[in-house]
Design a protein around this motif. Sequence first.
Motif, PDB file in Angstrom:
ATOM      1  N   TYR A 225      22.878   6.027   5.154  1.00 37.55           N
ATOM      2  CA  TYR A 225      22.893   5.558   6.541  1.00 37.55           C
ATOM      3  C   TYR A 225      22.076   4.277   6.731  1.00 37.55           C
ATOM      4  CZ  TYR A 225      24.328  10.411   6.841  1.00 37.55           C
ATOM      5  OH  TYR A 225      24.969  11.602   6.637  1.00 37.55           O
ATOM      6  N   ARG A 226      21.411   3.822   5.670  1.00 37.05           N
ATOM      7  CA  ARG A 226      20.666   2.570   5.774  1.00 37.05           C
ATOM      8  C   ARG A 226      21.576   1.412   5.380  1.00 37.05           C
ATOM      9  NH1 ARG A 226      16.571   5.657   2.900  1.00 37.05           N
ATOM     10  NH2 ARG A 226      14.936   6.317   4.319  1.00 37.05           N
ATOM     11  N   ASP A 227      21.327   0.276   5.968  1.00 38.25           N
ATOM     12  CA  ASP A 227      22.142  -0.908   5.716  1.00 38.25           C
ATOM     13  C   ASP A 227      21.644  -1.615   4.454  1.00 38.25           C
ATOM     14  OD1 ASP A 227      23.946  -2.918   5.888  1.00 38.25           O
ATOM     15  OD2 ASP A 227      22.910  -4.003   7.489  1.00 38.25           O
ATOM     16  N   GLN A 228      22.029  -1.062   3.295  1.00 36.75           N
ATOM     17  CA  GLN A 228      21.703  -1.650   1.986  1.00 36.75           C
ATOM     18  C   GLN A 228      20.204  -1.770   1.760  1.00 36.75           C
ATOM     19  OE1 GLN A 228      23.808  -5.370   1.976  1.00 36.75           O
ATOM     20  NE2 GLN A 228      25.753  -4.429   1.447  1.00 36.75           N
ATOM     21  N   GLU A 229      19.440  -0.891   2.343  1.00 36.20           N
ATOM     22  CA  GLU A 229      17.993  -0.870   2.142  1.00 36.20           C
ATOM     23  C   GLU A 229      17.599   0.422   1.437  1.00 36.20           C
ATOM     24  OE1 GLU A 229      16.044  -1.420   5.825  1.00 36.20           O
ATOM     25  OE2 GLU A 229      16.596  -3.523   6.042  1.00 36.20           O
ATOM     26  N   GLY A 230      16.479   0.369   0.710  1.00 33.98           N
ATOM     27  CA  GLY A 230      16.020   1.528  -0.032  1.00 33.98           C
ATOM     28  C   GLY A 230      14.548   1.822   0.220  1.00 33.98           C
ATOM     29  N   THR A 231      14.077   2.892  -0.414  1.00 34.68           N
ATOM     30  CA  THR A 231      12.687   3.333  -0.247  1.00 34.68           C
ATOM     31  C   THR A 231      12.112   3.699  -1.614  1.00 34.68           C
ATOM     32  OG1 THR A 231      13.428   5.607   0.154  1.00 34.68           O
ATOM     33  CG2 THR A 231      13.045   4.207   2.079  1.00 34.68           C
ATOM     34  N   LEU A 232      10.794   3.877  -1.633  1.00 37.67           N
ATOM     35  CA  LEU A 232      10.066   4.297  -2.830  1.00 37.67           C
ATOM     36  C   LEU A 232       9.411   5.644  -2.540  1.00 37.67           C
ATOM     37  CD1 LEU A 232       8.370   0.893  -3.701  1.00 37.67           C
ATOM     38  CD2 LEU A 232      10.324   1.907  -4.860  1.00 37.67           C
ATOM     39  N   LEU A 233       9.695   6.644  -3.387  1.00 33.16           N
ATOM     40  CA  LEU A 233       9.143   7.985  -3.211  1.00 33.16           C
ATOM     41  C   LEU A 233       7.903   8.135  -4.090  1.00 33.16           C
ATOM     42  CD1 LEU A 233       9.398  10.955  -2.172  1.00 33.16           C
ATOM     43  CD2 LEU A 233      10.707  11.414  -4.257  1.00 33.16           C
ATOM     44  N   PRO A 234       6.705   8.350  -3.495  1.00 34.51           N
ATOM     45  CA  PRO A 234       5.502   8.542  -4.326  1.00 34.51           C
ATOM     46  C   PRO A 234       5.589   9.836  -5.121  1.00 34.51           C
ATOM     47  CG  PRO A 234       4.932   8.012  -2.040  1.00 34.51           C
ATOM     48  CD  PRO A 234       6.394   8.330  -2.059  1.00 34.51           C
ATOM     49  N   LEU A 235       5.256   9.759  -6.397  1.00 34.60           N
ATOM     50  CA  LEU A 235       5.276  10.935  -7.271  1.00 34.60           C
ATOM     51  C   LEU A 235       3.850  11.305  -7.675  1.00 34.60           C
ATOM     52  CD1 LEU A 235       8.373  10.063  -9.505  1.00 34.60           C
ATOM     53  CD2 LEU A 235       8.271  11.672  -7.605  1.00 34.60           C
ATOM     54  N   TRP A 236       3.380  10.770  -8.782  1.00 34.52           N
ATOM     55  CA  TRP A 236       2.047  11.108  -9.274  1.00 34.52           C
ATOM     56  C   TRP A 236       1.065   9.983  -8.988  1.00 34.52           C
ATOM     57  CZ3 TRP A 236       6.293  11.624 -12.712  1.00 34.52           C
ATOM     58  CH2 TRP A 236       6.693  12.932 -12.960  1.00 34.52           C
ATOM     59  N   LYS A 237      -0.208  10.344  -8.938  1.00 33.99           N
ATOM     60  CA  LYS A 237      -1.284   9.365  -8.807  1.00 33.99           C
ATOM     61  C   LYS A 237      -2.277   9.606  -9.940  1.00 33.99           C
ATOM     62  CE  LYS A 237      -4.318   7.205  -5.409  1.00 33.99           C
ATOM     63  NZ  LYS A 237      -4.805   7.250  -4.018  1.00 33.99           N
ATOM     64  N   PHE A 238      -2.504   8.580 -10.755  1.00 32.81           N
ATOM     65  CA  PHE A 238      -3.360   8.685 -11.929  1.00 32.81           C
ATOM     66  C   PHE A 238      -4.695   7.990 -11.637  1.00 32.81           C
ATOM     67  CE2 PHE A 238       1.035   8.591 -13.190  1.00 32.81           C
ATOM     68  CZ  PHE A 238       1.146   9.618 -14.112  1.00 32.81           C
ATOM     69  N   GLN A 239      -5.780   8.714 -11.885  1.00 35.80           N
ATOM     70  CA  GLN A 239      -7.116   8.144 -11.704  1.00 35.80           C
ATOM     71  C   GLN A 239      -8.104   8.917 -12.576  1.00 35.80           C
ATOM     72  OE1 GLN A 239      -8.173   8.509  -7.607  1.00 35.80           O
ATOM     73  NE2 GLN A 239      -7.871  10.705  -7.528  1.00 35.80           N
ATOM     74  N   ASN A 240      -9.182   8.253 -12.899  1.00 32.48           N
ATOM     75  CA  ASN A 240     -10.207   8.857 -13.739  1.00 32.48           C
ATOM     76  C   ASN A 240     -11.572   8.473 -13.196  1.00 32.48           C
ATOM     77  OD1 ASN A 240     -12.034   8.683 -16.467  1.00 32.48           O
ATOM     78  ND2 ASN A 240     -10.526  10.315 -16.583  1.00 32.48           N
ATOM     79  N   ASP A 241     -12.494   9.438 -13.219  1.00 32.76           N
ATOM     80  CA  ASP A 241     -13.833   9.186 -12.673  1.00 32.76           C
ATOM     81  C   ASP A 241     -14.578   8.116 -13.456  1.00 32.76           C
ATOM     82  OD1 ASP A 241     -13.390  11.081 -10.739  1.00 32.76           O
ATOM     83  OD2 ASP A 241     -14.326  12.716 -11.857  1.00 32.76           O
ATOM     84  N   LYS A 242     -14.311   8.012 -14.753  1.00 34.83           N
ATOM     85  CA  LYS A 242     -15.020   7.018 -15.564  1.00 34.83           C
ATOM     86  C   LYS A 242     -14.574   5.588 -15.238  1.00 34.83           C
ATOM     87  CE  LYS A 242     -15.828  10.143 -19.450  1.00 34.83           C
ATOM     88  NZ  LYS A 242     -15.602  10.379 -20.902  1.00 34.83           N
ATOM     89  N   ALA A 243     -13.382   5.449 -14.647  1.00 35.60           N
ATOM     90  CA  ALA A 243     -12.863   4.110 -14.327  1.00 35.60           C
ATOM     91  C   ALA A 243     -13.018   3.771 -12.853  1.00 35.60           C
ATOM     92  CB  ALA A 243     -11.388   4.015 -14.726  1.00 35.60           C
ATOM     93  N   LYS A 244     -13.918   4.463 -12.156  1.00 31.98           N
ATOM     94  CA  LYS A 244     -14.141   4.163 -10.739  1.00 31.98           C
ATOM     95  C   LYS A 244     -14.713   2.750 -10.568  1.00 31.98           C
ATOM     96  CE  LYS A 244     -14.692   8.530  -8.263  1.00 31.98           C
ATOM     97  NZ  LYS A 244     -15.639   9.400  -7.540  1.00 31.98           N
ATOM     98  N   ARG A 245     -14.288   2.096  -9.495  1.00 30.80           N
ATOM     99  CA  ARG A 245     -14.747   0.742  -9.148  1.00 30.80           C
ATOM    100  C   ARG A 245     -14.340  -0.306 -10.187  1.00 30.80           C
ATOM    101  NH1 ARG A 245     -20.896   2.065  -6.949  1.00 30.80           N
ATOM    102  NH2 ARG A 245     -20.269   3.552  -5.314  1.00 30.80           N
TER     103      ARG A 245
END
Length: 613
Positions: A225-245
């Motif tokens: 139903y969209r006029d040739q437009e699309g979307t991005l579905l978030p799946l996983w989020k990767f993060q690590n405490d040692k790589a903060k900041r």
Amino acid sequence: MPPKQPLRRQSVSVGRGTRKRDEDSGTEVAEGADEWAQSKATVRPPDQLELTDAELKEEFTRILTANNPHAPQNIVRYSFKAAEKVAEELMTPKQPKERKLTNKFNFSERASQTFNNPLRDRECQMEPPPRTNFSATANQWEIYDAYVEELEKQEKTKEKEKAKTPVAKKMGKMAMRKMTSMESQSDDITKVTQAAKIVERMVNQNTYDDVAQDFKYYEDAADEYRDQEGTLLPLWKFQNDKAKRLAVTALCWNPKYNDLFAVGHGSYDFMKQSRGMLLLYSMKNPSFPEYIFSSESGIMCLDMHMDHPYLVVVGHYDGNVAIYNLKKPHSQPSFRSSAKSGKHTDPVWQVKWQKDDMDNNLNFFSVSSDGRIVSWTLVKSELVHTDVIKLKVEGSTTESLEGLQLYTVGCGTAFDFHKEIDYMFLVGTEEGKIYKCSKSYSSQFLDTYDAHNMAVDAVSWNPYHTKVFMSCSSDWTVKIWDHTIKTPMFIYDLNSAVGDVAWAPYSSTVFAAVTTNGKTHVFDLSINKYEAICNQPVVAKKKNKITHVQFNPIHPIIIVGDDRGHVTCLKLSPNLRKMPKEKKGQEVQKGPAVEIAKLDKLLNLVREVKTKI
């Protein structure tokens, strides 16, 4: 007999004068009327009731309804079914049922009905863990060998203790006991690492089952139903405490394992330089990285070898390059450059593996802000460097008082090698220029493009079309070029600094770009040549800046990194990966030739427009 109704007496005469009311008769008389009209008297019926003024003024309210008061209320309708049933009962008289005698003293017959909850079955499907049959015989020789191995371990630990004698004198006996117990525990843990990793993945598959189902099967039905437009579905989020900041400074998918990717962590702020990290994540285990490597200087770029996917080359902020071997998961790199071996004097912004040299030695290139493009070769466990070209700003050459020629060094920020022509490559600079270079010429450029007004952040050749490449810059623009023409074919202004661009592996006309305002833009030139078909914020906070983006080589997903150290995986909706439609009586043509023809058609249209202008 109904009551008699009073007769209202009223006569009206017509005239132009004012009206007066006769007090006796209650009639209205007009001035100037005929005499015969004034002497006229009303005739009353003999049975008319005499009512007082109060009774005359009394109001009677009547309500009109849709019911017919004259309709009969006792209508009788004949039912043939009921008559047949009565006739059957008369023909076959039934015996009266015996009633159950109840206890008249203390008895009550009660019944209740309860709601039964429906049963629910919950199932999950997973790959069965690999099984192996192990069998062995325990005899005297094997028992003896086991004791010998244990004695050898004890002797090694004693040797380590002797080597640490100066340290042991300072430390007490209790501390030494703790050290030995920790070493023995580490030896025990290494025996169950493989089993623990399998169990961890099984637990994570159950935990992230909903996301895994979306990754595999979910398709956004709203795209129809969209006029040739699309979307991005978030799946996983990767993060690590040692790589903060630590910002995400590089992303790269493994060429062999499609679920594994590498993330480089560092800092783009030269005032806040500290450590760096190299993390490798798998989509099968989003909670924790598969490999962790730390470095003293920030990692600014990385690349994984195509034929040896366990080798990862990185470039550091301090100008060094290093090679990590995933088969040897130690904290230190297997090979590293030094000041003696010709390291860069400025940050290394990009590294790329190349084909092995004539002696089958591993080879990769690096570009830095010091203006050098260096070829590194791994010869007998040592990194040997060769300067391929030195970037010079055109028109900046001057002669000094001593007759020496001085020139301004161009600061390289990005480069990419041609997919088919091995010797050709592009280099982007901080001055906004793009140079087309050759490995054979170290003193001159093949061509120069006045590309951008600010630093070039990324340059990338099209994976299908050999003439087309793309560039992005901090001047808010993304430009698509034909390397045989000095002017860009397409220009897109994204209203914010563009950190990275990437071509899609499944189409020659689809690419993605990320900006510092936290948005991801997806373009498809075959659908819309003027604007993106998807503009979507990806990071949670507006302050977060997206730094890099990469397409997965097989699955319809992308990974996006930001300056807070987070990597987000997103799935492309069907409109963002449209395939050519089937025509009646014709099969859909696929392959590189079709993609090249599709992009050629667009370029020819642009060339025609430019020639007319």
